[in-house]
Write a protein that holds these residues in place. Structure first.
Motif, PDB file in Angstrom:
ATOM      1  N   LEU A 266      -2.334 -12.947 -23.172  1.00 12.55           N
ATOM      2  CA  LEU A 266      -1.401 -12.586 -24.238  1.00 12.55           C
ATOM      3  C   LEU A 266      -0.952 -13.816 -25.017  1.00 12.55           C
ATOM      4  O   LEU A 266      -0.059 -14.559 -24.601  1.00 12.55           O
ATOM      5  N   PHE A 267      -1.588 -14.026 -26.155  1.00 14.88           N
ATOM      6  CA  PHE A 267      -1.156 -15.059 -27.084  1.00 14.88           C
ATOM      7  C   PHE A 267      -1.646 -14.675 -28.476  1.00 14.88           C
ATOM      8  O   PHE A 267      -2.660 -13.982 -28.633  1.00 14.88           O
TER       9      PHE A 267
ATOM     10  N   ARG B  89       9.708  -7.781 -20.303  1.00 16.57           N
ATOM     11  CA  ARG B  89       8.787  -7.036 -21.153  1.00 16.57           C
ATOM     12  C   ARG B  89       8.395  -7.932 -22.319  1.00 16.57           C
ATOM     13  O   ARG B  89       9.255  -8.501 -22.989  1.00 16.57           O
ATOM     14  N   TYR B  90       7.094  -8.074 -22.540  1.00 18.60           N
ATOM     15  CA  TYR B  90       6.602  -8.889 -23.644  1.00 18.60           C
ATOM     16  C   TYR B  90       6.080  -7.965 -24.740  1.00 18.60           C
ATOM     17  O   TYR B  90       5.411  -6.962 -24.469  1.00 18.60           O
ATOM     18  N   ALA B  91       6.365  -8.336 -25.999  1.00 19.11           N
ATOM     19  CA  ALA B  91       6.003  -7.488 -27.138  1.00 19.11           C
ATOM     20  C   ALA B  91       5.148  -8.272 -28.128  1.00 19.11           C
ATOM     21  O   ALA B  91       5.430  -9.433 -28.426  1.00 19.11           O
ATOM     22  N   PHE B  92       4.115  -7.607 -28.646  1.00 26.22           N
ATOM     23  CA  PHE B  92       3.231  -8.207 -29.644  1.00 26.22           C
ATOM     24  C   PHE B  92       2.958  -7.200 -30.747  1.00 26.22           C
ATOM     25  O   PHE B  92       2.915  -5.978 -30.503  1.00 26.22           O
TER      26      PHE B  92
ATOM     27  N   GLN C  98       9.201 -17.149 -24.652  1.00 22.57           N
ATOM     28  CA  GLN C  98       8.639 -17.196 -23.304  1.00 22.57           C
ATOM     29  C   GLN C  98       7.165 -17.580 -23.289  1.00 22.57           C
ATOM     30  O   GLN C  98       6.711 -18.332 -22.421  1.00 22.57           O
ATOM     31  N   LEU C  99       6.398 -17.049 -24.233  1.00 28.61           N
ATOM     32  CA  LEU C  99       4.938 -17.206 -24.172  1.00 28.61           C
ATOM     33  C   LEU C  99       4.373 -18.097 -25.264  1.00 28.61           C
ATOM     34  O   LEU C  99       3.242 -18.571 -25.133  1.00 28.61           O
TER      35      LEU C  99
ATOM     36  N   ASP D  64       0.940 -11.289 -34.043  1.00 25.99           N
ATOM     37  CA  ASP D  64       2.260 -11.919 -34.071  1.00 25.99           C
ATOM     38  C   ASP D  64       3.028 -11.498 -32.820  1.00 25.99           C
ATOM     39  O   ASP D  64       2.650 -10.543 -32.130  1.00 25.99           O
ATOM     40  N   TYR D  65       4.105 -12.243 -32.558  1.00 27.94           N
ATOM     41  CA  TYR D  65       4.986 -11.847 -31.470  1.00 27.94           C
ATOM     42  C   TYR D  65       5.880 -10.706 -31.933  1.00 27.94           C
ATOM     43  O   TYR D  65       6.313 -10.655 -33.086  1.00 27.94           O
ATOM     44  N   GLY D  66       6.168  -9.792 -31.024  1.00 25.72           N
ATOM     45  CA  GLY D  66       6.950  -8.613 -31.386  1.00 25.72           C
ATOM     46  C   GLY D  66       8.444  -8.841 -31.350  1.00 25.72           C
ATOM     47  O   GLY D  66       9.203  -8.063 -31.938  1.00 25.72           O
TER      48      GLY D  66
END
Length: 369
Positions: free
Chosen positions: A58-59, A4-7, A84-85, A75-77
């Motif tokens: 997603l960046f 799971r990616y968070a922003f 990872q990204l 920002d990254y969450g």
């Protein structure tokens, strides 16, 4: 546990005139998204599949459209997402010099093939002072020949984003002397299109610090303080390369097709449309069918062009709005070649002669103001 990616994402609510903040979660296994309202501490959107958002979108710094809301990823969450990204993501400047502006489509095709993403673009003409100020950042005394050439005609500034973007773009460019490039890096852009060490296609930032300075020069955080666009507002029509075409890497091919057909592109700029447009919006965006087009135009960045020539002739070149019809009636038209359906049909073009100037003014004067 499932990936799971968070922003941290921002959305401007025009009704309340508020900037709202969300945590945006993306689940790559099934392409689903979830949104959490930061201020109210509650789930805003429960986990839902959403096919129009991809992991490569997603960046930090990008704008993505999630169920009609254009979100700015600021920002990254969490640290996992950043690791990872974000560890290799960089921004850099690619400046296309006057000798190559008429073939900028070729450069964009090479950029696309190198997996770099164009996140901003602008055609401008530098004054002598602006050119000298720009080059003094990496040459204490830039040569008068370099400054004169850089200010001799339009240039195209591109913001590139990608893994190790600074080195990838400089490698793609090749050695500064085009003759040396043909020997040492025959597949590089300078080897294929450059003439010498002055007319050598483009410039690339030397480091991340230089990239930050140079991007601020062309795309300043304060609106209205960068070099002006090159719109001439005369005998013109408007063309918009739609978000789906940019995402599919078709911008270079479309620009090449326009030039090969004998049309002159006098201004170019990347814009991001909002679903809530100001009252100056041209009437082409109003009405039921137009709402679907506005939704497409708001789904991501567009590349807007001022094209010199009659509205009717360029409209014929774009072809019928429905790409299937275009492929039967005008198979060489832009929509026949690059369109998917009636909404994602590659490009928008001005329909009526009296709207050409209005649409160009809207994008290059009102939105750029």
């Amino acid at each position: 546990m499932e990936d799971r990616y968070a922003f941290l994402a921002e959305w401007y609510d025009p009704t309340a005139s508020l900037l709202r903040r969300y945590q945006l979660f993306f689940f790559p296994r099934d392409g689903s998204v979830e949104m959490f309202d930061v201020k109210n501490q509650r789930i805003f959107l429960r986990r839902t599949r959403y096919e129009d958002l991809n992991q490569e979108d997603l960046f930090v710094g990008n704008r993505v459209n999630v169920f009609s809301r254009q979100l700015h990823l600021v920002d990254y969450g969490d640290q996992y997402t950043a690791n990872q990204l974000g560890s290799r993501k960089e921004r850099t400047l690619a400046l296309i010099k006057p000798d190559m502006v008429n073939r900028v489509g070729d450069v964009l095709e090479r950029i696309c093939s190198s997996k770099l993403l164009v996140t901003n673009a602008k055609m401008t003409t530098l004054s002598w002072k602006q050119a000298a100020d720009f080059y003094v950042e990496h040459q204490s005394k830039p040569s008068s020949n370099l400054v004169q050439f850089a200010s001799s005609g339009p240039v195209v500034a591109l913001e590139l984003m990608g893994d190790e973007a600074v080195s990838v773009w400089r490698t793609l460019l090749g050695p500064a002397d085009s003759s040396a490039a043909r020997k040492e890096a025959p597949l590089s852009v300078r080897a294929q299109f450059g003439t010498d060490s002055l007319k050598n296609v483009g410039h690339g930032s030397e480091s991340l610090a230089a990239a930050a300075r140079e991007l601020e020069f062309f795309f300043p955080s304060t609106a209205g303080h960068g070099p002006a666009n090159t719109a001439v507002y005369g005998d013109c029509t408007c063309c918009i390369i739609k978000p789906h075409a940019l995402a599919e890497g078709l911008s270079g091919k479309i620009l090449n097709s326009i030039s090969e057909a004998g049309f002159h592109i006098s201004a170019l700029q990347m814009v991001r449309q909002s679903l809530q447009s100001p009252p100056e919006t041209p009437r082409v965006y109003r009405g039921f069918l137009s709402q679907m087009m506005v939704r497409e135009l708001s789904s991501g960045p567009c590349m807007v062009l001022e094209v010199q020539g009659a509205v009717q002739s360029f409209r014929r070149f774009c072809g019928p709005a429905d790409p299937e019809v275009a492929r039967h009636l005008r198979p060489a038209s832009l929509r026949a070649l690059y369109g998917d359906d009636r909404v994602k049909n590659g490009v928008h073009c001005t329909d009526l002669p009296e709207d050409g100037l209005l649409e160009v003014q809207y994008f290059f004067r009102i939105l750029d103001g």
